[in-house]
Design an enzyme around this catalytic site. Structure first.
Site, PDB file in Angstrom:
ATOM      1  N   GLY A  31      50.415  51.315  55.309  1.00 40.92           N
ATOM      2  CA  GLY A  31      49.006  51.185  55.691  1.00 40.92           C
ATOM      3  C   GLY A  31      48.149  50.560  54.611  1.00 40.92           C
ATOM      4  CE1 TYR A  32      41.945  51.311  52.521  1.00 42.49           C
ATOM      5  CE2 TYR A  32      42.403  49.575  50.948  1.00 42.49           C
ATOM      6  CZ  TYR A  32      41.508  50.413  51.584  1.00 42.49           C
ATOM      7  OH  TYR A  32      40.181  50.338  51.281  1.00 42.49           O
ATOM      8  CG  HIS A  37      50.689  45.196  54.678  1.00 46.54           C
ATOM      9  ND1 HIS A  37      49.612  45.456  53.875  1.00 46.54           N
ATOM     10  CD2 HIS A  37      51.682  45.993  54.247  1.00 46.54           C
ATOM     11  CE1 HIS A  37      49.937  46.391  52.985  1.00 46.54           C
ATOM     12  NE2 HIS A  37      51.184  46.735  53.185  1.00 46.54           N
TER      13      HIS A  37
HETATM   14  P1  AMP Z   1      53.739  48.835  51.678  1.00 48.69           P
HETATM   15  O1  AMP Z   1      52.698  49.153  52.690  1.00 48.69           O
HETATM   16  O2  AMP Z   1      53.210  48.566  50.312  1.00 48.69           O
HETATM   17  O3  AMP Z   1      54.880  49.826  51.701  1.00 48.69           O
HETATM   18  O4  AMP Z   1      54.371  47.443  52.127  1.00 48.69           O
HETATM   19  C1  AMP Z   1      54.891  47.258  53.416  1.00 48.69           C
HETATM   20  C2  AMP Z   1      55.612  45.942  53.466  1.00 48.69           C
HETATM   21  O5  AMP Z   1      54.714  44.895  53.144  1.00 48.69           O
HETATM   22  C3  AMP Z   1      56.763  45.854  52.453  1.00 48.69           C
HETATM   23  O6  AMP Z   1      57.867  45.185  53.037  1.00 48.69           O
HETATM   24  C4  AMP Z   1      56.153  45.066  51.339  1.00 48.69           C
HETATM   25  O7  AMP Z   1      57.102  44.347  50.561  1.00 48.69           O
HETATM   26  C5  AMP Z   1      55.255  44.109  52.111  1.00 48.69           C
HETATM   27  N1  AMP Z   1      54.207  43.583  51.234  1.00 48.69           N
HETATM   28  C6  AMP Z   1      53.336  44.295  50.479  1.00 48.69           C
HETATM   29  N2  AMP Z   1      52.557  43.473  49.748  1.00 48.69           N
HETATM   30  C7  AMP Z   1      52.952  42.209  50.033  1.00 48.69           C
HETATM   31  C8  AMP Z   1      52.560  40.907  49.592  1.00 48.69           C
HETATM   32  N3  AMP Z   1      51.592  40.736  48.712  1.00 48.69           N
HETATM   33  N4  AMP Z   1      53.194  39.840  50.118  1.00 48.69           N
HETATM   34  C9  AMP Z   1      54.199  39.984  51.025  1.00 48.69           C
HETATM   35  N5  AMP Z   1      54.623  41.183  51.480  1.00 48.69           N
HETATM   36  C10 AMP Z   1      54.018  42.275  50.995  1.00 48.69           C
END
Ligand code: AMP
Length: 282
Positions: A31-32, A37
């Site tokens: 989230g957030y 994402h």
């Molecule tokens: P998180 O919500 O941080 O667990 O991330 C969820 C998914 O989004 C994961 O597969 C992350 O690698 C991806 N993600 C987070 N930040 C980025 C970014 N800046 N660029 C590409 N993918 C991202």
């Protein structure tokens, strides 16, 4: 776009889609949501008929001294971002829905999970593998999308899906950055103005390291030392690790003679940020 907070609702909807012969893409998140994402959701939408996004801050992957309680949450805003990017269904379970009080089954991985972030976050990947396995069983997608931003996680999930014959294609997606180079992250919201400026040391030191490799530098220790010294110059930064390892099997190396991941984790004040680049051909 629909939202659901319980497992049976998700299964019913997915079963209906499957009967129609539709393919399903899945994007797990905590989230957030930001553009990073959304880039995963857009990619999923371009390759599948229906898109499921999960929004769940998974306590199991946070250490006791980490930021589970303060992790930013805003489900309404997340729904808007999901819809805008082309999601069809958002799964937003409670902790109780995911983990019964006597929950006692875990998915663990040796090797790949032990270096890089695994060294300072010893229980992290067990939490990640367990929750992603649960989510895969609930959603049963054809493809699942993960960001290269969390490169070790991408390698771990790809290996897990292969090792355990999950029959789900794992798709890695490029890192989305702010205009000045900082990798987008939900944790960037923790940074004050001064820290936000200091955080540029991550992408800057990596860009310089990449240029050195592209100019012909092949010594892992030269690259690692260069990054460490650059980060030491920033007074608000404290290095957790800077490592060059083989990609995607994350083995330690002395010489860059094949595909490599250069990954760093740096505390800016109290906020731990990660960034990386992959060189697939040398
Ligand atoms: P998180 O919500 O941080 O667990 O991330 C969820 C998914 O989004 C994961 O597969 C992350 O690698 C991806 N993600 C987070 N930040 C980025 C970014 N800046 N660029 C590409 N993918 C991202």
């Amino acid at each position: 776009m629909k939202t659901a907070d319980n497992v049976e609702q998700i299964r019913d909807i997915v079963r209906f889609w499957r009967k129609e012969g539709l393919t399903i893409g899945f994007v797990p998140t905590m989230g957030y949501l930001h553009e990073g994402h959304q880039s995963l959701i857009r990619r999923a939408a371009s390759e599948n008929d229906r898109i499921v996004v999960s929004v769940f801050v998974n306590k199991m992957q946070f250490g006791p001294a980490e930021d589970f309680a303060s992790y930013p949450r805003d489900f309404q805003r997340d729904c808007e971002k999901c819809q805008e990017a082309g999601a069809d269904l958002v799964f937003h379970p409670t902790d109780e829905e995911m983990y019964q009080p006597d929950f006692s089954s875990f998915v663990d991985m040796t090797g790949l999970t032990e270096g890089l972030c695994g060294r300072s976050r010893p229980i992290h990947f067990r939490g990640v593998c367990t929750v992603v396995t649960k989510l895969f069983h609930i959603v049963s997608p054809d493809r699942a999308y993960f960001g290269q931003k969390d490169a070790q996680q991408l390698a771990v999930i790809t290996r897990m899906a292969r090792d355990l014959n999950m029959g789900i294609e794992i798709v890695g997606c490029p890192i989305v950055r702010e205009a000045d180079g900082l990798a987008k992250s939900s944790r960037n919201t923790y940074l004050n103005e001064e820290e936000r400026k200091a955080a540029l040391i991550l992408s800057r030191s990596l860009t310089e390291a990449r240029q050195k490799i592209e100019a012909g530098e092949r010594s892992v220790s030269v690259i690692e030392t260069y990054i460490k010294e650059r980060i030491a110059e920033e007074k608000l930064a404290r290095l957790d690790y800077a490592s060059v390892v083989s990609w995607p099997d994350l083995k330690e190396k002395e010489v860059i003679d094949g595909p490599v991941l250069t990954a760093i984790a740096v505390y800016i004040g109290k906020t731990r940020l990660i960034d990386n680049f992959i060189i697939s051909e040398v």
